[in-house]
Design an enzyme around this catalytic site. Structure first.
Site, mmCIF file in Angstrom:
data_model
loop_
_atom_site.group_PDB
_atom_site.id
_atom_site.type_symbol
_atom_site.label_atom_id
_atom_site.label_comp_id
_atom_site.label_asym_id
_atom_site.label_seq_id
_atom_site.Cartn_x
_atom_site.Cartn_y
_atom_site.Cartn_z
ATOM 1 N N TYR A 83 -2.004 0.701 10.293
ATOM 2 C CA TYR A 83 -2.039 0.084 8.953
ATOM 3 C C TYR A 83 -0.855 0.289 8.122
ATOM 4 C CZ TYR A 83 -3.736 -0.626 4.196
ATOM 5 O OH TYR A 83 -3.796 -1.380 2.900
ATOM 6 N N GLU B 14 0.347 3.482 1.841
ATOM 7 C CA GLU B 14 0.523 3.975 3.153
ATOM 8 C C GLU B 14 1.836 3.888 3.826
ATOM 9 O OE1 GLU B 14 -1.665 5.617 5.602
ATOM 10 O OE2 GLU B 14 -2.631 6.623 3.680
ATOM 11 N N SER C 63 0.832 -1.214 -0.123
ATOM 12 C CA SER C 63 -0.013 -0.051 -0.026
ATOM 13 C C SER C 63 0.856 1.330 0.096
ATOM 14 C CB SER C 63 -0.962 0.036 1.228
ATOM 15 O OG SER C 63 -1.232 1.240 1.378
HETATM 16 P P1 GDP Z 1 -6.988 5.652 2.974
HETATM 17 O O1 GDP Z 1 -6.247 6.643 2.268
HETATM 18 O O2 GDP Z 1 -6.547 4.200 2.686
HETATM 19 O O3 GDP Z 1 -6.990 5.809 4.583
HETATM 20 O O4 GDP Z 1 -8.710 5.653 2.453
HETATM 21 P P2 GDP Z 1 -9.829 6.264 2.917
HETATM 22 O O5 GDP Z 1 -10.692 6.390 1.813
HETATM 23 O O6 GDP Z 1 -10.320 5.853 4.422
HETATM 24 O O7 GDP Z 1 -9.410 7.942 3.230
HETATM 25 C C1 GDP Z 1 -8.918 8.797 2.384
HETATM 26 C C2 GDP Z 1 -8.538 10.189 2.702
HETATM 27 O O8 GDP Z 1 -9.954 10.583 3.059
HETATM 28 C C3 GDP Z 1 -7.911 10.199 4.266
HETATM 29 O O9 GDP Z 1 -7.121 10.926 4.288
HETATM 30 C C4 GDP Z 1 -9.073 10.441 5.213
HETATM 31 O O10 GDP Z 1 -8.593 11.044 6.378
HETATM 32 C C5 GDP Z 1 -10.064 11.296 4.524
HETATM 33 N N1 GDP Z 1 -11.272 11.323 4.828
HETATM 34 C C6 GDP Z 1 -11.872 12.662 5.123
HETATM 35 N N2 GDP Z 1 -13.219 12.330 5.566
HETATM 36 C C7 GDP Z 1 -13.418 11.174 5.662
HETATM 37 C C8 GDP Z 1 -14.476 10.131 6.148
HETATM 38 O O11 GDP Z 1 -15.409 10.739 6.724
HETATM 39 N N3 GDP Z 1 -14.205 8.890 5.888
HETATM 40 C C9 GDP Z 1 -12.824 8.431 5.688
HETATM 41 N N4 GDP Z 1 -12.787 6.956 5.660
HETATM 42 N N5 GDP Z 1 -12.075 8.974 5.170
HETATM 43 C C10 GDP Z 1 -11.943 10.449 5.241
#
Ligand code: GDP
Length: 342
Positions: free
Chosen positions: A157, A135, A133
């Site tokens: 993660y 990440e 990932s």
């Molecule tokens: P990630 O990049 O694997 O963590 O995938 P996510 O789709 O969970 O999150 C992508 C980005 O969206 C991250 O930077 C989160 O902080 C941001 N984000 C903003 N609002 C939200 C929310 O309500 N839910 C999630 N899951 N992410 C959010």
């Protein structure tokens, strides 16, 4: 371009995480290309779920049951193991860091070791593709990041994926064909709503249908390189059949903010003035969040002849159009629980 040894041209794949977004697309793609597809599933899927088709052989088991994994591998004798299982949500990893490490790193060690032993016993090469990932590069100062960028995760993660990524390097040095797919965010209508993209598209659909007023989100400034999941799954097959094992960044090279995604999603649903429907809720703000993730996939483009086929605007629009249909159907059915989101 394949250099994968195989008898009678039928290759046998073992996919962990086959009921997830990527695993289900991968099972579809491989079966369509004539592979014999075996999938590890935790519970027998209900009729009508994406994996459950007659083309796939399902094996019950959990990644944490390492002895069972070994037995399943011995039964299948695969040519390639695609390890897509595990916890895929950064948000959830903050809720249970230990479980995240166990499933995303310890189980990878067990699965790679069992694959290595089986390869020794069977006397044939067994390839391994690990879903890593972006990440792992959480606080990298390189933008875009590539395979040589510093590994410096900012979430449990990311740390779990970084450990698994290092284990891949260890087994590769030991002589195993194991590739690490450093996947940037990749989305589709099969993405669960705990990810921000699907949360946005499903809730925008509900707003468009008049059944929801506001969309509550966290960090709108987070910037991600979002691609189309079937493209990313295709890169895994290319890695499995390429002549050498390696690390590959898989990304579009273009990043957008969460705010951009929201704006596009509302536009796709025919709603202007999106701001009045969006609220920032501190519950969705993470303790630490990578600010910009953007990948340089030029190595995969050069060696695997891989490139993304669906751009950001088309991806958002396809997800919204899909959710308009899904949500309209769901709203017709009484007593269905509302779709959440993290
Ligand atoms: P990630 O990049 O694997 O963590 O995938 P996510 O789709 O969970 O999150 C992508 C980005 O969206 C991250 O930077 C989160 O902080 C941001 N984000 C903003 N609002 C939200 C929310 O309500 N839910 C999630 N899951 N992410 C959010």
């Amino acid at each position: 371009m394949s250099n994968l040894p195989s008898s009678a041209n039928v290759r046998t794949a073992f996919i962990t995480g086959a009921t997830g977004q990527d695993g289900s697309y991968l099972a579809d793609q491989l079966a369509g290309q004539g592979w014999s597809v075996h999938a590890l599933v935790r519970t027998a899927p209900a009729k009508g779920t994406v994996v459950g088709d007659r083309a796939f052989s399902l094996h019950l088991g959990d990644l944490s049951d390492h002895n069972n994994l070994k037995r399943v591998l011995q039964t299948i004798q695969p040519d390639v193991v695609f390890n897509l299982a595990g916890s895929s949500s950064v948000a959830e990893s903050w809720e249970d860091p230990a479980a995240t490490i166990s499933v995303n790193a310890t189980s990878v060690a067990a699965l790679m070791e069992s694959t290595w032993k089986l390869q020794q016993d069977a006397g044939k090469e067994i390839r391994f593709v690990q879903a890593s990932s972006a990440e792992i590069f959480g606080s990298s100062t390189d933008v875009p990041q590539n395979e040589l960028s510093r590994i410096c995760p900012v979430s449990p993660y990311g740390a779990s994926k970084a450990l698994a990524h290092h284990l891949v390097g260890v087994y590769r040095r030991r002589g195993m064909f194991v590739s690490s797919a450093i996947l940037y965010n990749h989305e589709s209508p099969r993405r669960p709503a705990k990810f921000v993209t699907r949360k946005i598209t499903s809730q925008v659909a509900r707003i468009a249908l008049g059944h929801l007023e506001t969309l509550d989100l966290g960090n709108l400034d987070a910037t991600r390189d979002w691609g189309w999941a079937p493209d990313y799954v295709d890169s895994l097959v290319r890695m499995a059949t390429y002549k050498d094992p390696d690390d590959f960044v898989i990304a579009t090279g273009i990043s957008h903010t969460v705010r951009d995604f929201v704006r596009r999603a509302f536009e796709s649903a025919g709603i202007s003035h999106w701001e009045k429907h969006v609220r920032v809720d501190p519950r969705f703000i993470r303790p630490i969040d990578a600010s910009e993730m953007r990948g340089d996939a030029s190595k995969a483009q050069r060696l695997l002849d891989w490139k993304p086929t669906v751009d950001f605007g088309e991806m958002v629009s396809q997800m919204v159009q899909n959710d308009l249909v899904v949500e309209a159907k769901r709203l017709e059915t009484p007593h269905t629980s509302s779709r959440g989101g993290k």
